[in-house]
Design an enzyme around this catalytic site. Structure first.
Site, short mmCIF file in Angstrom:
data_model
loop_
_atom_site.label_atom_id
_atom_site.label_comp_id
_atom_site.label_asym_id
_atom_site.label_seq_id
_atom_site.Cartn_x
_atom_site.Cartn_y
_atom_site.Cartn_z
N HIS A 368 -13.01 -60.08 -50.05
CA HIS A 368 -13.02 -59.93 -51.50
C HIS A 368 -13.68 -58.61 -51.83
O HIS A 368 -14.52 -58.11 -51.09
CB HIS A 368 -13.82 -61.11 -52.09
CG HIS A 368 -13.78 -61.22 -53.57
ND1 HIS A 368 -14.53 -60.41 -54.41
CD2 HIS A 368 -13.10 -62.08 -54.39
CE1 HIS A 368 -14.31 -60.76 -55.67
NE2 HIS A 368 -13.44 -61.76 -55.69
N ASP A 445 -20.00 -64.67 -46.25
CA ASP A 445 -19.61 -64.98 -47.62
C ASP A 445 -18.99 -66.38 -47.63
O ASP A 445 -17.89 -66.60 -47.13
CB ASP A 445 -18.60 -63.94 -48.11
CG ASP A 445 -18.08 -64.23 -49.52
OD1 ASP A 445 -18.52 -65.22 -50.13
OD2 ASP A 445 -17.24 -63.45 -50.00
N GLN A 448 -15.78 -69.32 -50.79
CA GLN A 448 -14.57 -70.15 -50.71
C GLN A 448 -14.69 -71.28 -49.70
O GLN A 448 -13.75 -72.05 -49.53
CB GLN A 448 -13.37 -69.27 -50.35
CG GLN A 448 -13.01 -68.25 -51.40
CD GLN A 448 -12.53 -68.87 -52.69
OE1 GLN A 448 -11.97 -69.97 -52.70
NE2 GLN A 448 -12.71 -68.18 -53.80
N LYS A 471 -17.82 -72.31 -57.82
CA LYS A 471 -16.77 -72.61 -56.83
C LYS A 471 -16.94 -74.00 -56.22
O LYS A 471 -16.08 -74.46 -55.48
CB LYS A 471 -16.81 -71.58 -55.69
CG LYS A 471 -16.75 -70.13 -56.13
CD LYS A 471 -15.37 -69.67 -56.51
CE LYS A 471 -15.35 -68.15 -56.67
NZ LYS A 471 -14.03 -67.65 -57.07
N CYS A 609 -8.64 -59.89 -56.49
CA CYS A 609 -9.78 -59.05 -56.07
C CYS A 609 -9.83 -58.93 -54.55
O CYS A 609 -10.91 -58.96 -53.94
CB CYS A 609 -11.10 -59.61 -56.60
SG CYS A 609 -11.20 -59.60 -58.39
#
Length: 650
Positions: A368, A445, A448, A471, A609
């Site tokens: 991202h 990260d 997600q 999220k 993104c």
């Protein structure tokens, strides 16, 4: 008293039940409220297992509740009118008509015209939900270890780490004060003869009905075929399959999400934009509302009662995050605005402090923009080099190529656990191991990943980990930076202000240890508490149950989408989470998104993104449906049918 509900003559007289119930409620100890105890408050509290104190961060009430995390299959009332959060093995009440024949002081006569409640602390939403909680004294007559005696004078709990809003969590096997009343055995016998009180009713679950090729399963709900007439004729027949049984009913779970009752263009909303943001269950919405009504204060810096409540609620949320991620200490959990701010924090504090000209940072091609731009800015400022791990045509990390990039100049490897554009699940543990062997730190990260699969930070051994609350069914504007405690404590803070200092003179400032050193100023206290409630909700369903259900839903959707003429799936890694990026020949992505919107379907179109990874596949944008546990096979059917309809109209 023996009752056979199948024999009308054996049923007790309604007047007798009214008198018995009224006697029961009137003899309960008074809470001091002007209107006394509201019987619906007790019914609703037992139903939702939220407790009578309104502590929505922990739903352990006074009755046993199924453990969603242990694979217990919930059963539903007729028509599925009771949501998982509302199912109680003892008191499964029909939410469509809670009041029955019991008196309600806030309703006038049979017409149920609400009287004015101005100044009484009871909101219209409380009437609507049948949740007539006395907000001026939410503990009413239930035991609370932090309140002393009948007068309910609060005991001081400042510094104890326990909020007065947190009620006694002991599980009782009977109604409150049952032993004090001689009529309770009669009441229990009456209730035990009514099925909704005696046992948990049955609800349908998803069952497999067919199998495609060796890679795909088909699910079918009890509502009918997985295919509608619109496109069933274009699909192949599949042999019977066995094996999959969902551990919860997604149609029932939907009832916990108020926004999913919306209608878009006259059609029920189908939310397939979960990779952008997830919707919020009522439990999260109510918890935030409760905070502002009963706990709102700044934290850590006052001796008064509300400061203690707010501090306890905030720090309780930090502990919930720690446990959810299996971090080693709450000192490793820093509240920030979201994953983007967390990455920028690491870049502008740890990165600026520890990296120097000639050092290298490795990112993957899947990233991202939030995990690219801060490192580009740091590299430009300090003379660093950014190197990129390539992916194959399915969107999988090429580990051999990654290993070739590692060298003594590598100081940081930062990458996503799940791609937001393709859904690829990366081999995070292996990537981290190789980085550590090269002497580099790692940042993972998890924006997600946290809502789809179990994250165990002690097993992964990541140095930093980030995610956003919105999220994972929590509020926007709140997120988490995890960092190993020693690493955080040796890192200079990136912002200065209140709450993060131990001592200040005009010549020198001494900072607190982590996490306070990175939480300057007044943080997003209420939404941190809301994030804790979201984690409670996910834990109640069980992250492993969610992962299993979404896996089969992804396979179901993939097998239908891949047969739509002209549709190209982008991101076909064998190990992927709930993202279904595609393009449709003959249509722009915006045309597809607008056509789906007319059918009430929300999907994301654009570059997400993540322009570098889309350009790896020769694209500037895709259509991206993304799944969550409240999505169903019927949602997928509607999506695919709409695509066939779009092509046919063309």
């Amino acid at each position: 008293m023996s009752i056979n509900i199948n024999q009308p003559q054996d049923l007790p007289d309604i007047g007798f039940l009214e008198n018995l119930a009224n006697k029961f409620f009137t003899e309960l100890p008074s809470s001091g409220s002007a209107t006394g105890i509201n019987p619906y408050e007790l019914n609703y509290d037992y139903l939702t297992s939220q407790g009578n104190s309104g502590d929505l961060s922990n739903y352990a009430g006074n009755l046993p509740e199924p453990d969603y995390g242990k694979g217990i299959i919930l059963n539903s009332a007729s028509g599925g009118e009771v949501s998982p959060s509302g199912i109680n093995p003892v008191n499964a009440i029909d939410l469509s008509n809670q009041r029955n024949t019991l008196p309600d002081p806030h309703y006038a006569g049979q017409g149920k015209v609400p009287q004015s409640v101005a100044g009484q602390g009871i909101s219209p939403s409380a009437h609507y939900q049948g949740n007539e909680v006395d907000l001026s004294d939410p503990q009413t007559s239930l035991p609370d270890p932090h309140f002393a005696g009948e007068g309910r004078n609060p005991k001081s709990v400042a510094g104890s780490g326990i909020s007065p809003s947190i009620r006694n969590q002991e599980v009782h096997e009977s109604l409150p004060f049952a032993s004090e009343h001689d009529f309770f055995p009669d009441l229990s016998e009456v209730l035990s003869g009514i099925p909704s009180f005696a046992s948990t009713p049955q609800i349908p679950t998803f069952r497999p009905s067919g199998l495609g090729d060796a890679s795909y399963y088909f699910l079918q709900s009890d509502h009918g075929s997985y295919l509608t007439n619109e496109f069933a004729k274009e699909k192949k027949q599949h042999p019977k399959a066995s094996g999959f049984k969902a551990l919860f009913d997604a149609n029932l779970v939907k009832k916990d999400f108020p926004i999913l009752q919306e209608r878009i263009n006259g059609r029920p909303l189908i939310w397939l934009d979960n990779a952008a943001t997830t919707q919020k269950p009522r439990q999260v919405i109510d918890r935030i509302s409760y905070f502002y009504q009963h706990e709102n204060s700044n934290i850590h810096r006052a001796a008064h009662e509300l400061a203690a409540r707010a501090t306890d609620a905030y720090e309780a949320a930090r502990e919930k995050v720690r446990a959810f991620l299996n971090a080693g200490s709450t000192n490793e959990i820093v509240f920030v605005r979201g994953a983007t701010e967390a990455i920028n924090l690491v870049a502008k504090s740890w990165g600026d402090q520890h990296l120097s000209a000639g050092d290298e940072i490795i990112v993957s091609n899947l990233e991202h923009h939030a995990n690219i731009v801060p490192w580009q800015q740091l590299a430009a400022r300090k003379g660093l080099k950014l190197r990129v791990i390539p992916v194959d045509d399915d969107g999988q990390i090429l580990l051999d190529e990654y290993a070739k990039l590692l060298n003594p100049k590598t100081k940081l490897v930062t990458f996503t656990q799940v791609s937001n554009a393709l859904g690829t699940v990366t081999p995070a543990k292996k990537i981290i191991e190789l980085a550590h062997q090269a002497g580099a730190k790692t940042l993972l990260d998890g924006a997600q990943s946290v809502s789809h699969l179990r994250v165990d930070l002690q097993a992964l051994d990541a140095d930093f980990f980030v995610f956003s609350g919105h999220k994972v069914f929590g509020p926007t504007g709140i997120g988490v930076l995890y960092g190993k405690e020693d690493l955080l404590n040796e890192t200079q803070p990136w912002q200065g202000g209140g709450n993060m200092i131990k001592d200040v003179t005009f010549e020198h400032t001494q900072f607190h240890q982590a996490p306070s050193r990175f939480e300057a100023g007044t943080g997003n206290i209420a939404d941190a508490v809301g994030l804790g409630a979201a984690i409670d909700y996910v834990n109640r369903l069980g992250i492993d149950n969610i992962n299993q259900y979404e896996h089969y839903l992804l396979l179901y959707a993939t097998n239908l989408l891949k047969d739509v003429p002209g549709l190209r799936l982008v991101g076909t890694a064998p190990d992927k989470a709930s993202v279904l990026s595609f393009t449709l020949k003959g249509f722009t992505n915006d045309e597809v998104g607008q056509a789906l919107n007319k059918e009430g379907i929300a999907v994301r179109t654009g570059h997400h993104c993540a322009q570098p990874i889309l350009r790896r596949f020769g694209l500037e944008s895709t259509v991206r449906p993304s799944l969550a546990f409240y999505n169903t096979c019927e949602d997928i059917d509607t999506l695919v049918e709409s695509l066939y309809k779009l092509k046919r109209n063309k």
